[in-house]
Motif scaffolding. Structure first.
Motif, PDB file in Angstrom:
ATOM      1  N   ASP A   1      22.535  27.396  34.991  1.00 26.78           N
ATOM      2  CA  ASP A   1      21.623  26.472  35.671  1.00 26.78           C
ATOM      3  C   ASP A   1      20.227  26.530  35.053  1.00 26.78           C
ATOM      4  O   ASP A   1      19.595  25.489  34.814  1.00 26.78           O
ATOM      5  N   GLN A   2      19.741  27.763  34.779  1.00 30.97           N
ATOM      6  CA  GLN A   2      18.399  27.912  34.203  1.00 30.97           C
ATOM      7  C   GLN A   2      18.330  27.334  32.797  1.00 30.97           C
ATOM      8  O   GLN A   2      17.387  26.605  32.450  1.00 30.97           O
TER       9      GLN A   2
ATOM     10  N   GLU B   1      17.523  20.237  29.785  1.00 27.61           N
ATOM     11  CA  GLU B   1      17.325  18.864  30.251  1.00 27.61           C
ATOM     12  C   GLU B   1      15.899  18.400  29.995  1.00 27.61           C
ATOM     13  O   GLU B   1      15.667  17.251  29.620  1.00 27.61           O
ATOM     14  N   LYS B   2      14.935  19.307  30.178  1.00 27.93           N
ATOM     15  CA  LYS B   2      13.540  18.937  29.901  1.00 27.93           C
ATOM     16  C   LYS B   2      13.366  18.598  28.423  1.00 27.93           C
ATOM     17  O   LYS B   2      12.680  17.628  28.074  1.00 27.93           O
ATOM     18  N   ILE B   3      13.984  19.391  27.538  1.00 27.78           N
ATOM     19  CA  ILE B   3      13.901  19.114  26.108  1.00 27.78           C
ATOM     20  C   ILE B   3      14.581  17.784  25.783  1.00 27.78           C
ATOM     21  O   ILE B   3      14.054  16.967  25.016  1.00 27.78           O
ATOM     22  N   VAL B   4      15.751  17.572  26.393  1.00 36.76           N
ATOM     23  CA  VAL B   4      16.495  16.329  26.137  1.00 36.76           C
ATOM     24  C   VAL B   4      15.700  15.118  26.605  1.00 36.76           C
ATOM     25  O   VAL B   4      15.645  14.090  25.919  1.00 36.76           O
TER      26      VAL B   4
ATOM     27  N   PRO C   1      24.313  15.805  36.552  1.00 41.68           N
ATOM     28  CA  PRO C   1      23.580  17.057  36.783  1.00 41.68           C
ATOM     29  C   PRO C   1      23.251  17.888  35.547  1.00 41.68           C
ATOM     30  O   PRO C   1      22.087  18.065  35.202  1.00 41.68           O
ATOM     31  N   GLN C   2      24.292  18.406  34.840  1.00 45.86           N
ATOM     32  CA  GLN C   2      24.046  19.385  33.779  1.00 45.86           C
ATOM     33  C   GLN C   2      25.320  19.580  32.965  1.00 45.86           C
ATOM     34  O   GLN C   2      26.377  19.060  33.323  1.00 45.86           O
TER      35      GLN C   2
END
Length: 319
Positions: free
Chosen positions: A41-42, A48-51, A296-297
């Motif tokens: 998750d971390q 996700e922020k980088i993407v 989500p991830q």
């Protein structure tokens, strides 16, 4: 001789210490499944922020490239006009200087009118001055275009460098996530979550209804970085694709979407509105009844979730 037994005794004691420590170390080598999921998750949140930054640079790069292409398209006829004007002045110069002394005399003798010769020379000078003014105008315009082109080229180079830097960061975190997924598979038997079941979409009218129906239709599709369908989605790729199905255009970046939508309060939420999370690092589409659909991830799928699955950053309505 007494020193040898002491040496052997030290070696044996050291080996015994290692033997005692080894099982404890081996026992703590594997984290618990919950620890692995927390790490996933971390890492996924960081990725996700980088993407999303990568997506944002990609959107800016497309806009800059379009501006550069438009400028090049405008420069092509300008260059052609400039070349034509130069050629015309060159032809005038050749007429005036190459055998120019004989032609005025021939005109004078044939016509017998000095006024006619003067008129010819005046027209020649006027034509040359007109061409010269055109050249000056074209040259000024081209200078302005060249300055704009240099700025655009510099911006393109900077954005491409940013994109490469983000791609390198993305590749590094992807490697970390892949290792965590492999560990998850070893501990839990599967690297991915269980795909959610399909759910019937509610009957919602208008363009918001079209966006919501699209989101329901892709429930169960896998999360894929920087993807906007049809085989997978990331968070902003999903909201972009949903509203594209409704005839509206959104950029493939959560922060850019936030900057484009009308900001509303939680009490104004209606199906089709966007809900932003994680400092604009994540976005979902609200579908009513306190639920959103989101991507989500890694290892997960497009699915329904509570609108308060994490603290919302803000809410937006597509205009």
């Amino acid at each position: 001789m007494p020193a040898i037994p002491r040496l052997l005794r030290a070696i044996l004691l050291g080996a015994a210490a290692v033997a005692v420590l080894a099982p404890a170390t081996a026992a703590s080598a594997d984290p618990s499944p919950s620890d692995v999921q927390q790490q996933i998750d971390q890492s996924s949140s960081a990725l996700e922020k980088i993407v999303e930054q990568y997506n944002g640079v990609g959107e800016k790069l497309k806009a800059t490239q379009a501006a550069a292409d438009d400028l090049n398209a405008k420069m092509a006829p300008l260059q052609s006009q400039l070349d034509t004007a130069y050629a015309s002045v060159g032809q005038i110069a050749a007429t005036a200087y190459k055998g120019g002394a004989a032609k005025p005399m021939a005109l004078l003798l044939s016509d017998g009118s000095p006024e006619s010769l003067l008129g010819q020379l005046t027209s020649l000078n006027h034509l040359a001055s007109v061409e010269q003014r055109q050249i000056q105008g074209y040259a000024q315009a081209k200078t302005q275009y060249d300055e704009q082109k240099k700025k655009l080229d510099d911006l393109l180079n900077q954005q491409r460098a940013d994109q490469k830097s983000l791609a390198d960061q993305k590749a590094k975190i992807e490697g970390d996530v892949a290792n965590l997924m492999a560990l998850r598979k070893r501990l839990l038997g599967s690297a991915t979550a269980t795909p959610p079941a399909k759910v019937a979409a509610p009957n919602i009218a208008g363009s918001a209804g079209a966006a919501v129906r699209f989101a329901y239709g892709v429930i169960g599709k896998p999360y894929v970085y920087a993807a906007a369908g049809p085989n997978g989605y990331d968070c902003s790729g999903l909201t972009m694709a949903a509203w594209r199905a409704a005839g509206r255009s959104l950029p493939h970046n959560a922060e850019m979407q936030w900057n484009q939508v009308a900001h509303i309060s939680s009490g104004q939420l209606q199906p089709g509105d966007l809900v932003f999370y994680s400092g604009l690092g994540h976005v979902a589409i609200y579908v009513g009844n306190g639920q959103v659909i989101h991507a989500p991830q890694p290892g997960d799928y497009v699915k329904l979730a509570s609108v308060n699955m994490m603290p919302p950053y803000g809410y937006g309505r597509v205009r």
